[in-house]
Design an enzyme around this catalytic site. Structure first.
Site, PDB file in Angstrom:
ATOM      1  N   HIS A 194       0.839  -1.210   0.000  1.00  0.00           N
ATOM      2  CA  HIS A 194       0.000   0.000   0.000  1.00  0.00           C
ATOM      3  C   HIS A 194       0.866   1.249   0.000  1.00  0.00           C
ATOM      4  O   HIS A 194       1.486   1.607   1.007  1.00  0.00           O
ATOM      5  CB  HIS A 194      -0.931   0.019   1.224  1.00  0.00           C
ATOM      6  CG  HIS A 194      -1.924   1.141   1.161  1.00  0.00           C
ATOM      7  ND1 HIS A 194      -3.267   0.931   0.928  1.00  0.00           N
ATOM      8  CD2 HIS A 194      -1.771   2.483   1.257  1.00  0.00           C
ATOM      9  CE1 HIS A 194      -3.894   2.094   0.906  1.00  0.00           C
ATOM     10  NE2 HIS A 194      -2.996   3.056   1.099  1.00  0.00           N
TER      11      HIS A 194
ATOM     12  N   HIS B 220       1.547   5.389  -2.136  1.00  0.00           N
ATOM     13  CA  HIS B 220       1.057   6.450  -3.046  1.00  0.00           C
ATOM     14  C   HIS B 220       2.261   7.031  -3.777  1.00  0.00           C
ATOM     15  O   HIS B 220       2.853   8.025  -3.354  1.00  0.00           O
ATOM     16  CB  HIS B 220       0.312   7.534  -2.252  1.00  0.00           C
ATOM     17  CG  HIS B 220      -0.959   7.038  -1.655  1.00  0.00           C
ATOM     18  ND1 HIS B 220      -2.190   7.199  -2.263  1.00  0.00           N
ATOM     19  CD2 HIS B 220      -1.186   6.315  -0.531  1.00  0.00           C
ATOM     20  CE1 HIS B 220      -3.123   6.621  -1.517  1.00  0.00           C
ATOM     21  NE2 HIS B 220      -2.549   6.073  -0.467  1.00  0.00           N
TER      22      HIS B 220
ATOM     23  N   GLN C 133      -9.555   9.359  -5.271  1.00  0.00           N
ATOM     24  CA  GLN C 133      -9.295  10.076  -4.007  1.00  0.00           C
ATOM     25  C   GLN C 133     -10.480  10.935  -3.545  1.00  0.00           C
ATOM     26  O   GLN C 133     -10.777  11.014  -2.361  1.00  0.00           O
ATOM     27  CB  GLN C 133      -8.058  10.967  -4.194  1.00  0.00           C
ATOM     28  CG  GLN C 133      -7.782  11.968  -3.097  1.00  0.00           C
ATOM     29  CD  GLN C 133      -6.951  11.400  -1.959  1.00  0.00           C
ATOM     30  OE1 GLN C 133      -5.787  11.074  -2.126  1.00  0.00           O
ATOM     31  NE2 GLN C 133      -7.556  11.275  -0.791  1.00  0.00           N
TER      32      GLN C 133
ATOM     33  N   HIS D  10      -9.211   1.721  -0.147  1.00  0.00           N
ATOM     34  CA  HIS D  10      -9.110   2.428   1.118  1.00  0.00           C
ATOM     35  C   HIS D  10     -10.474   2.230   1.767  1.00  0.00           C
ATOM     36  O   HIS D  10     -11.495   2.633   1.203  1.00  0.00           O
ATOM     37  CB  HIS D  10      -8.876   3.915   0.874  1.00  0.00           C
ATOM     38  CG  HIS D  10      -7.480   4.264   0.487  1.00  0.00           C
ATOM     39  ND1 HIS D  10      -6.916   3.857  -0.684  1.00  0.00           N
ATOM     40  CD2 HIS D  10      -6.528   4.986   1.149  1.00  0.00           C
ATOM     41  CE1 HIS D  10      -5.667   4.314  -0.734  1.00  0.00           C
ATOM     42  NE2 HIS D  10      -5.410   4.994   0.358  1.00  0.00           N
TER      43      HIS D  10
ATOM     44  N   GLU E 277     -11.060   4.308   6.627  1.00  0.00           N
ATOM     45  CA  GLU E 277      -9.911   5.017   7.217  1.00  0.00           C
ATOM     46  C   GLU E 277     -10.481   6.166   8.040  1.00  0.00           C
ATOM     47  O   GLU E 277     -10.502   7.322   7.623  1.00  0.00           O
ATOM     48  CB  GLU E 277      -8.954   5.540   6.136  1.00  0.00           C
ATOM     49  CG  GLU E 277      -7.664   6.102   6.736  1.00  0.00           C
ATOM     50  CD  GLU E 277      -6.703   6.655   5.696  1.00  0.00           C
ATOM     51  OE1 GLU E 277      -7.065   6.701   4.507  1.00  0.00           O
ATOM     52  OE2 GLU E 277      -5.584   7.061   6.085  1.00  0.00           O
TER      53      GLU E 277
ATOM     54  N   ASP F  22       2.434   3.334   2.875  1.00  0.00           N
ATOM     55  CA  ASP F  22       1.421   4.345   2.565  1.00  0.00           C
ATOM     56  C   ASP F  22       2.036   5.630   2.020  1.00  0.00           C
ATOM     57  O   ASP F  22       1.730   6.036   0.903  1.00  0.00           O
ATOM     58  CB  ASP F  22       0.543   4.629   3.795  1.00  0.00           C
ATOM     59  CG  ASP F  22      -0.839   5.198   3.433  1.00  0.00           C
ATOM     60  OD1 ASP F  22      -1.126   5.357   2.235  1.00  0.00           O
ATOM     61  OD2 ASP F  22      -1.622   5.472   4.359  1.00  0.00           O
TER      62      ASP F  22
END
Ligand code: FE2
Length: 424
Positions: free
Chosen positions: A57, A59, A152, A210, A213, A309
């Site tokens: 995971h 970005h 997102q 996701h 969260e 992350d």
């Protein structure tokens, strides 16, 4: 004659004095004190030889953008999201590619050879998607990069969200993402899970969302995700990332939820460094840890891995691609300090992460790809304690990176010496 013979290695399962034989990029033999001719011989000196680290995971489109266009003053999730919004108009494909490639260099140096990166599909230009596809192409000879289409701003909440995500898949993105807790309502969140799972099922793609969260114990989209995975026959191909709300849920509800996740063979990825810093921000004291229930999920037979992350991006100023730091933080936050618990944390950034990513030919076994990392540590616990130096990193039998052993020269009154922080 073998291409490579590594001898005198300790393996993560504790076997010592092991030899690993490599031919044509594959492990052809693993046994104690093997004698054979080899073009290249490496004496591991009793140090730990592990399969490479995997980050399930990340970005990659945001990494190394720390300070652009300004730093996150509060260090919170919400300021991070606002900051990413401020940065987006200034993004160029060239800068995204260059930052990601620099991060991949760091990753390789740290023995991190497989990364699953979410890539923001919110903008109709799909600039981050095109940039990350280019990065994937360029790093392919030395790093397995998987891309997740990540809406997102919410696949239903943002105008054109579904169209943009679908186009990203058409361009070659590998995995369907989602962010149900960010949709406008619980109902729309559940609807987003259903439609994204159906989209993935139609295209034969895995799902990695996701999911929850949040510190809100009523954020229960993981329940819907497990339901849809089972309904659509996608067992073993669906992952829930973060699942932080589970930390705050009522125990009675969790006693129903965990068996549902196990039954649907949905895996889980916690992101310890980020969860411990971004969750619990609305609490006074006591402050919640905000990481999902890692040992309880593992005890139910669910595949659980740890992700990094973020590294130096709008949400997190720290990090260097070191999955041993991730494993160590996971161990602390989950209080997994039993012998079995510490080993499970090491596996959460190696074998279990590879399982989430469905990597082919992973592991230290005959027939597997000869991708390995030699650590300056004698066992997985010591590797986590020291964030051990990666002495050598191989991918498919090719040496990709080497580091000198870490050692400090001491000049003490009346004597001198060295230390590597390893007990004699
Ligand atoms: Fe994330």
């Amino acid at each position: 004659m073998l291409d490579l013979l590594i001898h005198n290695a300790t393996l993560p399962d504790g076997r010592e004095n092991m030899s690993v034989a490599v031919q044509d990029g594959r492990i052809v033999d693993i046994q104690s004190q093997l004698v054979a001719e080899a073009a290249d011989r490496v004496d591991a000196g009793g140090m730990l030889l592990s399969p490479p680290f995997c980050d399930p995971h990340f970005h990659m489109d945001a990494t190394l953008s720390y300070g652009l266009p300004r730093v996150n003053q509060s260090g919170t999730l919400l300021e991070g999201i606002a900051l990413w919004g401020e940065l987006k108009p200034h993004l160029t494909e060239e800068a995204l590619v260059s930052r990601a490639l620099q991060y991949c260099d760091w990753a390789v140096a740290k023995g991190l050879l497989a990364i699953r990166s979410h890539v923001d599909t919110s903008d109709p230009s799909l600039l981050p998607v095109r940039a990350m596809l280019e990065v994937k192409r360029r790093v392919a000879p030395y790093l397995d990069l998987q891309l997740v289409a990540f809406p997102q701003d919410g696949v239903l909440r943002a105008p054109g969200g579904l169209d943009n995500l679908t186009q990203a898949l058409d361009l070659g993105v590998d995995v369907v993402g989602g962010i149900p807790h960010f949709e406008r309502t619980m109902a729309e969140g559940a609807q987003s899970v259903r439609l994204l799972c159906e989209l993935a099922a139609e295209r034969g793609l895995p799902v990695d969302m996701h999911c929850d969260e949040s510190d809100d114990p009523l954020s229960r989209h993981i329940e819907t995700l497990a339901f849809e995975a089972r309904r659509l026959g996608m067992q073993g191909r669906v992952n829930g990332s973060h699942l932080t709300s589970m930390h705050s849920m009522d125990n009675y509800y969790v006693s129903k939820l965990i068996p549902l996740i196990a039954e649907a063979q949905v895996s889980a990825v916690a992101n310890p460094l980020i969860n411990i810093t971004l969750q619990g921000r609305h609490d006074s004291y006591p402050k919640r840890r905000g990481m999902t229930r890692v040992p309880e999920l593992m005890a139910a037979g669910i595949t659980v891995a740890f992700g990094h992350d973020c590294v130096m991006d709008p949400w997190y100023s720290m990090g260097s691609g070191d999955m041993l730091e991730v494993a160590s933080m996971g161990m602390h936050v989950a209080q997994m300090t039993s012998q079995a618990g510490m080993l499970a944390c090491f596996e959460a950034v190696t074998t279990q992460a590879a399982k989430v990513m469905q990597l082919d030919g992973y592991g230290l076994r005959r027939g597997a790809r000869a991708s390995m990392v030699l650590l300056q540590a004698r066992n997985p616990v010591e590797a986590m304690r020291l964030r051990a130096t990666r002495l050598k990193v191989w991918k498919d039998g090719q040496l990709l990176a080497e580091s000198a052993p870490s050692s400090t020269l001491l000049h003490l009154p009346g004597r001198s010496g060295t230390t590597s922080f390893m007990r004699d």
